[in-house]
Design a protein around this motif. Structure first.
Motif, PDB file in Angstrom:
ATOM      1  N   LEU A  67       0.845  -1.186   0.000  1.00 29.42           N
ATOM      2  CA  LEU A  67       0.000   0.000   0.000  1.00 29.42           C
ATOM      3  C   LEU A  67       0.884   1.240   0.000  1.00 29.42           C
ATOM      4  O   LEU A  67       1.749   1.390   0.861  1.00 29.42           O
ATOM      5  CB  LEU A  67      -0.905   0.022   1.241  1.00 29.42           C
ATOM      6  N   ILE A  68       0.683   2.119  -0.977  1.00 28.43           N
ATOM      7  CA  ILE A  68       1.402   3.386  -1.047  1.00 28.43           C
ATOM      8  C   ILE A  68       0.439   4.512  -0.694  1.00 28.43           C
ATOM      9  O   ILE A  68      -0.629   4.637  -1.289  1.00 28.43           O
ATOM     10  CB  ILE A  68       1.966   3.639  -2.456  1.00 28.43           C
TER      11      ILE A  68
ATOM     12  N   GLN B 270      -1.427  -1.013  -4.301  1.00 28.81           N
ATOM     13  CA  GLN B 270      -2.509  -0.031  -4.328  1.00 28.81           C
ATOM     14  C   GLN B 270      -1.984   1.311  -3.836  1.00 28.81           C
ATOM     15  O   GLN B 270      -1.057   1.363  -3.024  1.00 28.81           O
ATOM     16  CB  GLN B 270      -3.683  -0.468  -3.443  1.00 28.81           C
ATOM     17  N   THR B 271      -2.582   2.389  -4.344  1.00 28.72           N
ATOM     18  CA  THR B 271      -2.209   3.733  -3.912  1.00 28.72           C
ATOM     19  C   THR B 271      -3.419   4.465  -3.364  1.00 28.72           C
ATOM     20  O   THR B 271      -4.546   4.285  -3.838  1.00 28.72           O
ATOM     21  CB  THR B 271      -1.623   4.551  -5.078  1.00 28.72           C
TER      22      THR B 271
ATOM     23  N   GLU C 172      -7.521   3.537   7.096  1.00 34.42           N
ATOM     24  CA  GLU C 172      -8.530   2.911   6.235  1.00 34.42           C
ATOM     25  C   GLU C 172      -7.888   1.905   5.292  1.00 34.42           C
ATOM     26  O   GLU C 172      -8.425   0.811   5.066  1.00 34.42           O
ATOM     27  CB  GLU C 172      -9.258   3.998   5.441  1.00 34.42           C
ATOM     28  N   GLY C 173      -6.732   2.256   4.732  1.00 33.71           N
ATOM     29  CA  GLY C 173      -6.051   1.348   3.818  1.00 33.71           C
ATOM     30  C   GLY C 173      -5.574   0.083   4.502  1.00 33.71           C
ATOM     31  O   GLY C 173      -5.635  -1.011   3.916  1.00 33.71           O
ATOM     32  N   LEU C 174      -5.110   0.216   5.731  1.00 36.98           N
ATOM     33  CA  LEU C 174      -4.682  -0.967   6.490  1.00 36.98           C
ATOM     34  C   LEU C 174      -5.852  -1.912   6.713  1.00 36.98           C
ATOM     35  O   LEU C 174      -5.708  -3.142   6.608  1.00 36.98           O
ATOM     36  CB  LEU C 174      -4.089  -0.539   7.833  1.00 36.98           C
ATOM     37  N   GLU C 175      -7.017  -1.355   7.022  1.00 36.58           N
ATOM     38  CA  GLU C 175      -8.199  -2.178   7.276  1.00 36.58           C
ATOM     39  C   GLU C 175      -8.746  -2.804   5.998  1.00 36.58           C
ATOM     40  O   GLU C 175      -9.095  -3.986   5.969  1.00 36.58           O
ATOM     41  CB  GLU C 175      -9.288  -1.327   7.945  1.00 36.58           C
ATOM     42  N   ALA C 176      -8.823  -2.011   4.932  1.00 38.45           N
ATOM     43  CA  ALA C 176      -9.480  -2.475   3.709  1.00 38.45           C
ATOM     44  C   ALA C 176      -8.591  -3.374   2.863  1.00 38.45           C
ATOM     45  O   ALA C 176      -9.056  -4.388   2.326  1.00 38.45           O
ATOM     46  CB  ALA C 176      -9.945  -1.270   2.887  1.00 38.45           C
ATOM     47  N   PHE C 177      -7.308  -3.010   2.731  1.00 39.03           N
ATOM     48  CA  PHE C 177      -6.412  -3.737   1.828  1.00 39.03           C
ATOM     49  C   PHE C 177      -5.560  -4.769   2.553  1.00 39.03           C
ATOM     50  O   PHE C 177      -5.112  -5.738   1.954  1.00 39.03           O
ATOM     51  CB  PHE C 177      -5.517  -2.716   1.120  1.00 39.03           C
ATOM     52  N   ARG C 178      -5.335  -4.553   3.832  1.00 45.37           N
ATOM     53  CA  ARG C 178      -4.518  -5.427   4.674  1.00 45.37           C
ATOM     54  C   ARG C 178      -3.151  -5.693   4.028  1.00 45.37           C
ATOM     55  O   ARG C 178      -2.796  -6.836   3.720  1.00 45.37           O
ATOM     56  CB  ARG C 178      -5.236  -6.744   4.984  1.00 45.37           C
TER      57      ARG C 178
ATOM     58  N   ILE D  85       4.075   1.865   2.287  1.00 40.29           N
ATOM     59  CA  ILE D  85       5.035   2.888   1.884  1.00 40.29           C
ATOM     60  C   ILE D  85       4.331   4.232   2.067  1.00 40.29           C
ATOM     61  O   ILE D  85       3.352   4.524   1.381  1.00 40.29           O
ATOM     62  CB  ILE D  85       5.485   2.702   0.424  1.00 40.29           C
ATOM     63  N   TRP D  86       4.830   5.023   3.021  1.00 39.66           N
ATOM     64  CA  TRP D  86       4.158   6.278   3.370  1.00 39.66           C
ATOM     65  C   TRP D  86       5.060   7.450   3.016  1.00 39.66           C
ATOM     66  O   TRP D  86       6.113   7.631   3.610  1.00 39.66           O
ATOM     67  CB  TRP D  86       3.820   6.293   4.850  1.00 39.66           C
ATOM     68  N   GLN D  87       4.645   8.230   2.021  1.00 41.25           N
ATOM     69  CA  GLN D  87       5.369   9.433   1.622  1.00 41.25           C
ATOM     70  C   GLN D  87       4.678  10.631   2.242  1.00 41.25           C
ATOM     71  O   GLN D  87       3.487  10.854   2.037  1.00 41.25           O
ATOM     72  CB  GLN D  87       5.402   9.551   0.103  1.00 41.25           C
TER      73      GLN D  87
END
Length: 253
Positions: free
Chosen positions: A60-61, A99-100, A117-123, A128-130
């Protein structure tokens, strides 16, 4: 992408671990950079476990711009595809999904709910956090910025997911107008304080490429700007993939 048995994936990871000097095929010789920018300072255990146990890697980006990671939405899509391809080459037979999430002009505080939200939905197995550019431009308190990033990192590690914190892009103009130092230092400090968290020095890597004349979007003729921007995104994807592979190798020792 084609899946594979756990035993084959484990063998592939161990093969990478025994070949520390091997490098991914560069999309362009202008992507070349000192090893300090692509060597992982620590291990990526959750990423390694996803590869060896499931044969699946989810990345996840989250960021500002068009990651978007700077550039147009078309470049962002191309960047995502290139990172997927680079990781597929790094880990043969593994199913890779990238996913971005994000948007323009978002601070770390704005991005934190998007991370959660991304952690919950995409797991994801790897986040990668910019962040940092907008916070620095707006003069947001660096300590508060660091606390926000740390909160997101702790959420990710509990999920569990490894984290790569990416600092801002290098720009001669913004360097003269904005003090990025405290925010870059904050990202480095958080990465150093948490196992499973790495710092990707995008700012210094881009400055190296610009100083050496390898990639310099700012000084490229207008007719070459698009090609330079595309090359920059391809090379960033390549460098990230090398760091991720090194982090997996370290976890597999």
């Amino acid at each position: 992408m084609i899946g594979c048995s756990r035993s084959f994936v484990a063998f592939a990871v161990l093969a990478l671990a025994s070949s520390a000097s091997a490098q991914l095929a560069s999309p362009d010789q202008r992507c070349a950079a000192p090893a300090e920018f692509t060597t992982a300072a620590g291990a990526l255990p959750n990423t390694a476990a996803a590869i060896t146990k499931r044969g699946v890697l989810r990345v996840l980006i989250v960021g500002t711009g068009s990651t978007t990671l700077g550039g147009t939405s078309a470049q962002a899509a191309l960047y995502t595809q290139r990172l997927e391809k680079e990781l597929a080459v790094a880990f043969p037979g593994v199913s890779v999904a990238v996913q971005t999430r994000g948007g323009r002009a978002l601070t770390a505080g704005d991005l934190l709910p998007i991370v959660i939200e991304g952690l919950e939905a995409f797991r994801p197995d790897l986040l990668i956090w910019q962040s940092g550019t907008v916070d620095a431009v707006r003069g947001i308190d660096p300590d508060g910025f660091g606390q926000t990033i740390a909160a997101g990192v702790e959420k990710a590690l509990k999920h569990p997911a490894d984290v790569i914190l990416m600092d801002m892009q290098f720009s001669r103009f913004s360097r003269a107008a904005v003090n990025y130092g405290p925010y870059r230092h904050g990202l480095d400090s958080i990465a150093n304080a948490h196992p499973g968290v790495l710092a990707f020095q995008r700012y210094e890597l881009m400055r190296f490429w610009a100083a050496s004349g390898q990639i310099d979007v700012e000084r490229a003729p207008r007719s070459e700007w698009r090609a330079q921007a595309d090359l920059l995104h391809a090379c960033l994807a390549h460098a990230l993939a090398e760091m991720i592979r090194d982090g997996v190798r370290r976890a597999s020792r």
